[in-house]
Design a protein around this motif. Structure first.
Motif, short mmCIF file in Angstrom:
data_model
loop_
_atom_site.label_atom_id
_atom_site.label_comp_id
_atom_site.label_asym_id
_atom_site.label_seq_id
_atom_site.Cartn_x
_atom_site.Cartn_y
_atom_site.Cartn_z
N LEU A 121 -1.76 5.48 -4.96
CA LEU A 121 -0.83 4.65 -5.74
C LEU A 121 -1.30 3.19 -5.71
N ARG A 122 -0.80 2.41 -6.67
CA ARG A 122 -1.27 1.02 -6.84
C ARG A 122 -1.29 0.24 -5.50
N GLY A 123 -2.46 -0.26 -5.14
CA GLY A 123 -2.58 -1.09 -3.94
C GLY A 123 -2.87 -0.31 -2.66
N PHE A 124 -2.89 1.04 -2.73
CA PHE A 124 -3.17 1.86 -1.54
C PHE A 124 -4.57 2.45 -1.64
N GLY A 125 -5.16 2.75 -0.47
CA GLY A 125 -6.45 3.44 -0.44
C GLY A 125 -7.48 2.72 -1.29
N GLN A 126 -8.06 3.47 -2.23
CA GLN A 126 -9.13 2.90 -3.06
C GLN A 126 -8.63 2.37 -4.41
N SER A 127 -7.31 2.32 -4.60
CA SER A 127 -6.76 1.73 -5.83
C SER A 127 -6.45 0.26 -5.57
#
Ligand code: MLT
Length: 261
Positions: A52-58
């Motif tokens: 989701l936006r801003g998490f992990g590789q996003s």
């Protein structure tokens, strides 16, 4: 796999083929929390698990975001992947995003899985705590989230192999992404009234020892949804999907097989 949504780099895992299943992760995690479910489902289903936006590789947005914003981005991702209908599965914060998706595009989802989530909005005290968490994230980085969350996510607490794996994942998150999500959750809409309007067959999953979304809340939520069944995962805290993947996978595959039989 990477794509671009609203001009921002966005990651999603996609595996298998068949009816689509969209898996939405919780806070402060990413698509990897679903790894055991992805492995169990990919032989029969097209599994899509975005960060989701801003998490992990996003990559994070520059501006503040809302759960509605996350839902808009997920609808764009489904459009890009040419998925007309999917089973929607949301874990905790992912469940809040799922409620936003159901408000926007209920006909797009032919089944619903709500794991360790809740329909109500935050009371004032909860909002204040999230703003304190946002401040700690800015001051200390993602370690503030791992310190606060791991004892609640896992029944065995710190020190286990699973705990250090989750800690490494959280500590690799963008602080800004976690700040934005904390504020988005603090000011999310109340979805209690939505429950009675849900048409899709629904599976509600709770953890016997979950202190964030206790079984009483999960059972009440299941009772408020017209066509829902409740499955309780024994001996599990909040992160049921990693603590007891066999129990969770059985509940999910039984539900999906029945839905598509
Ligand atoms: C999560 O697991 O996503 C969070 O516990 C949700 C929340 O803090 O409300």
């Amino acid at each position: 796999m990477f794509t671009t949504i609203h001009g921002l780099k966005t990651f999603y895992e996609e595996r298998g083929s068949g009816p689509a299943v969209l898996l939405l992760h919780g806070f402060p995690l990413d698509h990897r929390m679903w790894q055991e479910q992805i492995s169990a489902l990919e032989s029969n289903y097209r599994v899509i698990a975005p960060d989701l936006r801003g998490f992990g590789q996003s990559e994070p947005h520059k501006d503040l975001i809302t759960l509605e914003h996350m839902a808009d981005e997920l609808l764009l991702l489904l459009d890009q992947l040419q998925v007309e209908k999917a089973v929607l599965a949301g874990f905790s914060m992912g469940g809040y995003a799922a409620f936003s998706l159901l408000r926007k595009a209920p006909n797009r989802f032919n089944g619903l899985i709500l794991a360790n989530t809740r329909p109500d909005a935050d009371p004032l005290e909860g909002q204040i705590n999230r703003m304190k968490m946002a401040a700690s994230l800015l001051e200390q980085g993602p370690q503030a989230a791992s310190k606060a969350m791991i004892p609640k996510l896992l029944s065995e607490g710190e020190g286990s192999g699973l705990a250090s794996e989750i800690q490494d994942q959280i500590n690799g998150m963008s602080p800004l992404g976690l700040v934005h999500a904390s504020l988005a959750m603090a000011f999310r809409k109340d979805s209690t009234e939505l429950l009675s309007t849900i048409q899709a067959p629904t599976l509600v999953i709770g953890g016997e020892k979950d202190s964030i979304t206790p079984p009483s809340i999960m059972k009440k939520m299941a009772d408020s949804i017209p066509n829902a069944t409740y499955s309780e995962i024994k001996d599990s805290a909040h992160l049921t999907v990693r603590e007891h993947p066999d129990q969770v996978n059985k509940a999910i595959t039984d539900f999906l097989n029945h839905l598509h039989s």
